[in-house]
Design a protein around this motif. Structure first.
Motif, PDB file in Angstrom:
ATOM      1  N   ASP A 190       0.881  -1.060   0.029  1.00 30.55           N
ATOM      2  CA  ASP A 190      -0.069  -0.130   0.047  1.00 30.55           C
ATOM      3  C   ASP A 190       1.014   1.281  -0.032  1.00 30.55           C
ATOM      4  O   ASP A 190       1.682   1.514   1.031  1.00 30.55           O
ATOM      5  N   PRO A 191       1.033   2.072  -1.200  1.00 32.94           N
ATOM      6  CA  PRO A 191       1.804   3.191  -1.125  1.00 32.94           C
ATOM      7  C   PRO A 191       1.403   4.341   0.053  1.00 32.94           C
ATOM      8  O   PRO A 191       2.052   5.125   0.411  1.00 32.94           O
ATOM      9  N   ARG A 192       0.003   4.373   0.257  1.00 37.05           N
ATOM     10  CA  ARG A 192      -0.227   5.304   1.250  1.00 37.05           C
ATOM     11  C   ARG A 192       0.558   5.103   2.584  1.00 37.05           C
ATOM     12  O   ARG A 192       0.630   6.306   3.416  1.00 37.05           O
ATOM     13  N   ALA A 193       0.685   3.932   2.977  1.00 43.00           N
ATOM     14  CA  ALA A 193       1.060   3.610   4.335  1.00 43.00           C
ATOM     15  C   ALA A 193       2.459   4.112   4.232  1.00 43.00           C
ATOM     16  O   ALA A 193       3.145   4.418   5.289  1.00 43.00           O
ATOM     17  N   ALA A 194       3.358   3.882   3.012  1.00 46.97           N
ATOM     18  CA  ALA A 194       4.718   4.239   3.041  1.00 46.97           C
ATOM     19  C   ALA A 194       4.776   5.620   3.399  1.00 46.97           C
ATOM     20  O   ALA A 194       5.607   6.115   4.125  1.00 46.97           O
TER      21      ALA A 194
ATOM     22  N   GLY B 284       2.755   7.811   5.154  1.00 47.47           N
ATOM     23  CA  GLY B 284       2.277   7.909   6.556  1.00 47.47           C
ATOM     24  C   GLY B 284       3.511   7.583   7.508  1.00 47.47           C
ATOM     25  O   GLY B 284       3.857   8.455   8.389  1.00 47.47           O
ATOM     26  N   ARG B 285       4.459   6.625   7.086  1.00 50.20           N
ATOM     27  CA  ARG B 285       5.561   6.182   7.919  1.00 50.20           C
ATOM     28  C   ARG B 285       6.611   7.333   7.729  1.00 50.20           C
ATOM     29  O   ARG B 285       7.027   7.657   8.958  1.00 50.20           O
ATOM     30  N   GLY B 286       6.803   7.765   6.464  1.00 50.41           N
ATOM     31  CA  GLY B 286       7.893   8.999   6.248  1.00 50.41           C
ATOM     32  C   GLY B 286       7.601  10.097   7.411  1.00 50.41           C
ATOM     33  O   GLY B 286       8.306  10.946   7.903  1.00 50.41           O
ATOM     34  N   LEU B 287       6.132  10.532   7.202  1.00 52.20           N
ATOM     35  CA  LEU B 287       5.565  11.674   8.253  1.00 52.20           C
ATOM     36  C   LEU B 287       5.917  11.686   9.599  1.00 52.20           C
ATOM     37  O   LEU B 287       6.323  12.320  10.317  1.00 52.20           O
ATOM     38  N   ARG B 288       5.534  10.446  10.216  1.00 51.62           N
ATOM     39  CA  ARG B 288       5.687  10.162  11.434  1.00 51.62           C
ATOM     40  C   ARG B 288       7.173  10.228  11.802  1.00 51.62           C
ATOM     41  O   ARG B 288       7.387  10.525  13.180  1.00 51.62           O
TER      42      ARG B 288
END
Lengths: 97, 560
Positions: free
Chosen positions: B16-20, B22-26
């Protein structure tokens, strides 16, 4: 990049410019107000000094000396005319003319 | 554990590209939080180091105080003429940390300002933790410029408010003075601090308070001081005091005590020569007190002005023989006791009244208890502990009781204004303000006393106080001064209490000359009739027109 992100970015940059402009204007106005306040304080100080100088120059001791030099002196009862005196004496006019 | 979660998330991201994203933002947020925490940790660590470190290395500079001076309201006379005001002047200070040579600084500054305390300044400049030392406060612009031109490092100026008295010594005792911080230390300046209020300011910020309007009239004050100075010269008096008072309101229009005091440099309290003789000293005032004695007698109703008092025989007061200096050699009427200034007559009338009534009357007119004005407490009267026969006799003609001239003037005004007690005030009252205190004598008695005063100037001891047209009335008093317990015959206080116009008294004038000498003009006499009375007359002749009192056209032969 999505359109809404671009719009937000543009708005942010625009706001920054507007805010900078407002800040600049505010500082300018503040500077003017400060200059006016300084001028007012200086004028107030000048007025205080001038008031003191005027009071010093108009002190009774000095005025009395000047008045006496002009031949002035306190009023006496001999400077008053009785109300039965002829009108010409009171007004200074000559009734015969 | 983390690795397994990351691997797990990596796998999810691949799916899932969206999960990738979100991880960077966190991760970025975590980085920011760590950065802020690190910054706080550095600040906290620095604070701990400062707290536990040896305080010997910390330097707390003695800077200038928060409020360096006080802004004061102006003082104006009853006609709005300026008496005292604040002006901004430069004060000189030094920063010891910048001073290169203390000796050079002191030497150079002393060449421009000679009265500085060189030793004290050197010591203050030598204090290691000091950053601010006053050198001289309130410099005139020219002196400040000369100091500036010295070019000494470490010197600087600060603008401060300083009190200016443009009238010089005029009314100096009443006005009082201020200290280096512009706080009132004496007279009405102290009253302003106490009752009106001053503002602590940093720098030269003027107050917006309304001026304090005094009851004084500086024209009248000048006239009184001028005439008193002339009287001191003419009669060789050591000192003089004069008062002009509104007889109804108690407003003091002039209060002069010579030698005068300079408000700009307040006198030392121990300086007896410059003592405020109007309110700061008590004196036996002599026969002016007969005004009070006659007031008591007439108010008692036991005697009329034409009743007879046999004054031919002297009186004994203890071991002292009381007799009249210029005895008439015949019985006198009550009115003549006043106009002849008969000590024996006044004493006999007091004895008739009795001690209780005498004391009660002195209390009612305000001569027995201390009083105070805005200037401060008036020196408390010296009165006898008990009233025996000797005290009754001496009090009747103004000995054995010592009061301040201001207190006596207020008592005399109370007797002449229709009979209500007035309290002296240095503040202007609203026009028509009746500050009527309790009644001390009836209007009839008050009128009778006014007539007696006028009669005394027409035919009695006060003749030389007469001013044509102004219906002057008055009473003389020549009191011998007690020196080492004995009265000295030629060392006297000669006083004259006057009022005008006597048909409806408006103003009271009191003049006291201290230790006048006999002169050719007075034929060697030191009597009040020869010195204080003419002085009071000259004062009235000059102040009456200023006060708007119209002379009665009593002897108009034509215009001048």
């Amino acid at each position: 990049m999505r359109l809404d992100v671009v719009a937000a970015l543009f708005m942010t940059i625009a706001s920054a410019f507007v805010l900078y402009g407002l800040s600049y204007d505010t500082r300018l106005v503040e500077e003017r107000v400060h200059a006016r306040e300084e001028l007012a304080a200086r004028l107030r100080s000048d007025i205080a000094v001038l008031k003191a100088e005027r009071a010093h120059l108009a002190r009774p001791e000095r005025i009395e000396t000047l008045a006496r030099a002009q031949g002035m002196r306190p009023a006496t009862d001999r400077q008053l005319a009785q109300d039965t005196a002829p009108a010409g004496i009171i007004t200074g006019s000559n009734p015969s003319q | 554990m983390y690795r397994s979660i990351a691997d797990d998330q990596g796998r999810k991201a691949e799916r899932d590209p969206r999960a990738a994203t979100g991880r960077g933002l966190r991760l970025r947020m975590l980085g920011v939080i760590v950065g802020i925490a690190a910054a706080f940790a550095v600040v906290s660590a620095r604070l701990v180091v400062l707290a536990v470190r040896d305080s010997g290395d910390l330097v707390i500079a003695k800077a200038d105080p928060v409020a360096t001076s006080f802004a004061r309201p102006d003082m104006v006379d009853r006609n709005g003429r300026l008496v005292a005001t604040d002006v901004a002047l430069r004060s000189l200070y030094a920063d010891p940390s910048v001073v290169l040579s203390r000796d050079e600084l002191v030497e150079k500054v002393s060449s421009v300002i000679p009265d500085i305390d060189g030793g004290g300044l050197r010591r203050a400049l030598a204090e290691p933790d000091r950053r601010f030392v006053w050198v001289k406060r309130g410099l005139t612009p020219s002196v400040a410029q000369r100091v500036h031109d010295l070019g000494v490092p470490g010197l600087d100026f600060k603008k401060e408010l300083r009190r200016a008295y443009p009238l010089g010594l005029l009314a100096g005792h009443v006005v009082g003075g201020v200290n280096a911080d512009n706080r009132g230390t004496a007279g009405l300046e102290r009253f302003i601090d106490r009752a009106v209020g001053v503002e602590g300011v940093h720098g030269a910020t003027y107050t917006s308070s309304a001026p304090v309007t005094l009851a004084l009239d500086i024209g009248v004050e000048h006239t009184v001081e001028d005439e008193l100075a002339l009287a001191m010269r003419s009669y060789g008096a050591k000192a003089a005091a004069g008062i002009v008072m509104d007889i109804d309101s108690g407003e003091v229009l002039a209060a002069a005590s010579l030698p005068g005091a300079d408000p700009g440099s307040p006198a030392d309290d121990s300086d007896q020569e410059r003592l405020d003789r109007v309110a700061g000293g008590t004196y036996e005032l002599g026969s002016v007190m007969k005004l009070v004695t006659l007031g008591m007698v007439l108010e008692g109703g036991t005697r009329a002005l034409d009743s007879i008092v046999d004054v031919r025989e002297p009186l004994m007061a203890g071991s002292r023989r009381i007799e009249d200096e210029h005895a008439a050699g015949r019985p006198l009427t009550v009115a003549e006791v006043f106009t002849h200034s008969s000590n024996v007559g006044a004493a006999m009338l007091a004895l008739e009244a009795g001690p209780e009534r005498q004391k009660a009357f002195l209390e009612s007119v305000g001569l027995w208890s201390p009083i105070a004005t805005e200037q401060g407490p008036v020196k408390a009267p010296s009165v006898p502990d008990r009233l025996g026969r000797a005290e009754e006799i001496t009090l009747a003609y103004g000995h054995g009781i010592a009061v301040a001239p201001l207190q006596f003037a207020a008592a005399a005004a109370s007797l002449l204004n229709g009979g209500t007690r007035v309290t002296p005030t240095y503040l202007k009252q609203a026009p028509g303000t009746a500050r009527a205190g309790p009644r001390v004598v009836s209007e009839e008695t008050s009128r009778a006393l006014a007539q007696l005063m006028r009669l005394n100037v027409e035919t009695g001891t006060g003749k030389r106080a007469d001013v044509p047209g102004y219906e002057v009335g008055g009473k003389t008093g020549t009191a011998e001064i007690a020196i080492d317990g004995r009265y000295a015959e030629k060392s006297v206080i000669s006083s004259f209490v006057a009022a005008f116009p006597m048909s409806a008294p408006r103003y009271l004038v009191m003049v006291s000359l201290f230790e006048p000498k006999g002169t050719a003009e007075t034929r060697g006499e030191v009597l009040a009739s020869t010195n204080a009375a003419p002085t009071a007359g000259r004062v009235i002749a000059r102040i009456a027109p200023q006060l708007g009192v119209m002379p009665k056209a009593s002897a108009v032969a034509g215009l001048e």
